[in-house]
Write a protein that holds these residues in place. Structure first.
Motif, PDB file in Angstrom:
ATOM      1  N   ARG A   5       0.480  -1.148   0.715  1.00  0.00           N
ATOM      2  CA  ARG A   5      -0.005  -0.159   0.711  1.00  0.00           C
ATOM      3  C   ARG A   5       0.961   1.116   0.126  1.00  0.00           C
ATOM      4  O   ARG A   5       0.802   2.085  -1.183  1.00  0.00           O
ATOM      5  N   THR A   6       1.673   1.283   0.819  1.00  0.00           N
ATOM      6  CA  THR A   6       3.056   2.672   0.499  1.00  0.00           C
ATOM      7  C   THR A   6       3.447   2.562  -0.434  1.00  0.00           C
ATOM      8  O   THR A   6       4.093   3.443  -0.818  1.00  0.00           O
ATOM      9  N   ALA A   7       4.377   1.463  -1.179  1.00  0.00           N
ATOM     10  CA  ALA A   7       4.411   1.908  -2.442  1.00  0.00           C
ATOM     11  C   ALA A   7       3.660   1.904  -3.821  1.00  0.00           C
ATOM     12  O   ALA A   7       4.255   3.141  -4.108  1.00  0.00           O
ATOM     13  N   ALA A   8       2.039   1.769  -3.251  1.00  0.00           N
ATOM     14  CA  ALA A   8       1.543   2.659  -4.502  1.00  0.00           C
ATOM     15  C   ALA A   8       1.371   3.895  -3.902  1.00  0.00           C
ATOM     16  O   ALA A   8       1.091   4.309  -5.026  1.00  0.00           O
ATOM     17  N   ARG A   9       1.396   4.121  -2.155  1.00  0.00           N
ATOM     18  CA  ARG A   9       0.554   5.509  -2.547  1.00  0.00           C
ATOM     19  C   ARG A   9       2.503   6.434  -2.617  1.00  0.00           C
ATOM     20  O   ARG A   9       2.026   7.431  -4.062  1.00  0.00           O
ATOM     21  N   ALA A  10       3.156   6.240  -3.182  1.00  0.00           N
ATOM     22  CA  ALA A  10       4.166   6.589  -3.041  1.00  0.00           C
ATOM     23  C   ALA A  10       4.701   6.687  -4.852  1.00  0.00           C
ATOM     24  O   ALA A  10       5.371   7.387  -5.150  1.00  0.00           O
TER      25      ALA A  10
END
Length: 94
Positions: A5-10
């Motif tokens: 999720r963090t990678a997608a948001r980044a």
């Protein structure tokens, strides 16, 4: 799961920042061109955006991806409706 999720948001944030920077650069270039109209007469011409690629099955998926990204930018507030329509027209070759 939170790492994905963090990678997608980044990834989305990186694309948005890049698009905002390109939009600001185009705006500043246009302002510079208006302030110095004699530059084009002295042999320095403004760069033209690349022409859209010829249609084909592979190109259609690229166009759809661009339109989806454009929709995300409009939904996030980076583009207003006029800018969205202008970019959509450019992508679709109209």
């Amino acid at each position: 799961m939170s790492l994905l999720r963090t990678a997608a948001r980044a990834s989305v944030a990186t694309r948005v920042i890049g698009n905002v920077q390109r939009k600001q650069q185009r705006r500043w270039s246009a302002e510079d061109a208006r302030e110095a109209p004699g530059i084009a007469q002295h042999g320095i011409e403004a760069a033209q955006p690349p022409a859209p690629p010829a249609g084909g099955p592979a190109d259609m998926s690229a166009v759809m991806a661009q339109l989806a990204q454009l929709g995300q930018l409009r939904d996030s507030g980076v583009l207003n409706s006029e800018e969205f329509e202008a970019q959509k027209k450019r992508i679709l070759g109209g």
